[in-house]
Scaffold this motif. Structure first.
Motif, short mmCIF file in Angstrom:
data_model
loop_
_atom_site.label_atom_id
_atom_site.label_comp_id
_atom_site.label_asym_id
_atom_site.label_seq_id
_atom_site.Cartn_x
_atom_site.Cartn_y
_atom_site.Cartn_z
N ASP A 141 0.19 5.25 6.00
CA ASP A 141 0.64 4.85 7.53
C ASP A 141 0.40 6.26 8.55
O ASP A 141 0.41 5.68 9.58
CB ASP A 141 2.05 4.33 7.36
N GLY A 142 0.30 7.30 8.01
CA GLY A 142 0.08 8.43 8.86
C GLY A 142 1.24 9.37 9.11
O GLY A 142 1.40 10.30 9.81
N ARG B 155 0.92 -1.23 0.01
CA ARG B 155 0.12 0.02 -0.02
C ARG B 155 1.00 1.02 -0.08
O ARG B 155 0.79 1.99 -0.76
CB ARG B 155 -1.02 -0.05 1.07
N GLY B 156 1.99 1.28 0.99
CA GLY B 156 2.74 2.14 0.85
C GLY B 156 3.61 2.45 -0.11
O GLY B 156 3.77 3.81 -0.74
N ALA B 157 3.96 1.47 -1.00
CA ALA B 157 4.85 1.57 -2.27
C ALA B 157 3.91 2.24 -3.38
O ALA B 157 4.33 2.98 -4.17
CB ALA B 157 5.21 0.01 -2.64
N GLY C 247 -4.29 7.46 -1.59
CA GLY C 247 -4.55 7.02 -0.24
C GLY C 247 -4.11 7.96 0.98
O GLY C 247 -4.15 7.62 2.29
N GLY C 248 -3.37 9.29 0.66
CA GLY C 248 -2.72 10.18 1.68
C GLY C 248 -4.02 11.06 2.17
O GLY C 248 -5.42 10.93 1.38
N VAL D 8 1.50 17.45 -6.66
CA VAL D 8 2.20 16.50 -5.77
C VAL D 8 0.99 16.20 -4.48
O VAL D 8 0.50 15.03 -4.36
CB VAL D 8 3.37 16.68 -4.98
N TYR D 9 0.28 17.22 -4.08
CA TYR D 9 -0.62 17.23 -3.13
C TYR D 9 -1.89 16.42 -3.61
O TYR D 9 -2.31 15.46 -3.10
CB TYR D 9 -0.88 18.58 -2.67
#
Length: 127
Positions: A112-113, A14-16, A89-90, A81-82
């Motif tokens: 992940d926060g 997920r992070g990748a 997922g951010g 970028v935002y």
């Protein structure tokens, strides 16, 4: 001065996906991969970013007051970028906008926060 920053994750895949998208918007790709960790950047380039499952096998947690700043070349790139971060997922931690003379930034958290910001400083911040 800073060679790289490493952030912890509890879900590497997920992070990748999040960092592939965000770093891709900054012209960076995966640089190294091994079981449990991935890093983005360029050999001999500026500071890179790594994502890893904690070595001690405990849960990854977010550091209070810790933030990674991603340098952009224009306010338009900050906004891009935002938007990419939120689409992948951010979560919002402060929308794009001026933050004083010569500083334009947006703040967000990864899945992940972990807190990040995209910024531009100097004359390019007022374009």
């Amino acid at each position: 001065m800073i060679g790289y920053v490493t952030l912890g994750t509890n879900d590497l895949q997920r992070g990748a996906a999040f960092y592939d998208a965000v770093c891709g918007a900054l012209g960076q790709a995966r640089f190294m991969e091994w079981p449990g960790a991935i890093s983005w950047g360029t050999a001999g380039g500026g500071a890179g970013i790594g994502l890893t499952k904690p070595f001690d096998q405990e849960a990854a947690t977010v550091g209070n007051g810790v933030m990674v700043a991603l340098e952009c070349d224009s306010p338009a790139q900050v906004r891009t970028v935002y938007e990419i971060a939120l689409a992948n997922g951010g979560t919002d931690a402060g929308p794009p906008g001026p933050r004083g003379d010569g500083f334009y930034a947006a703040y967000f958290r990864d899945p992940d926060g972990n807190k990040l910001n995209a910024f531009v400083m100097g004359p390019a911040a007022s374009e």
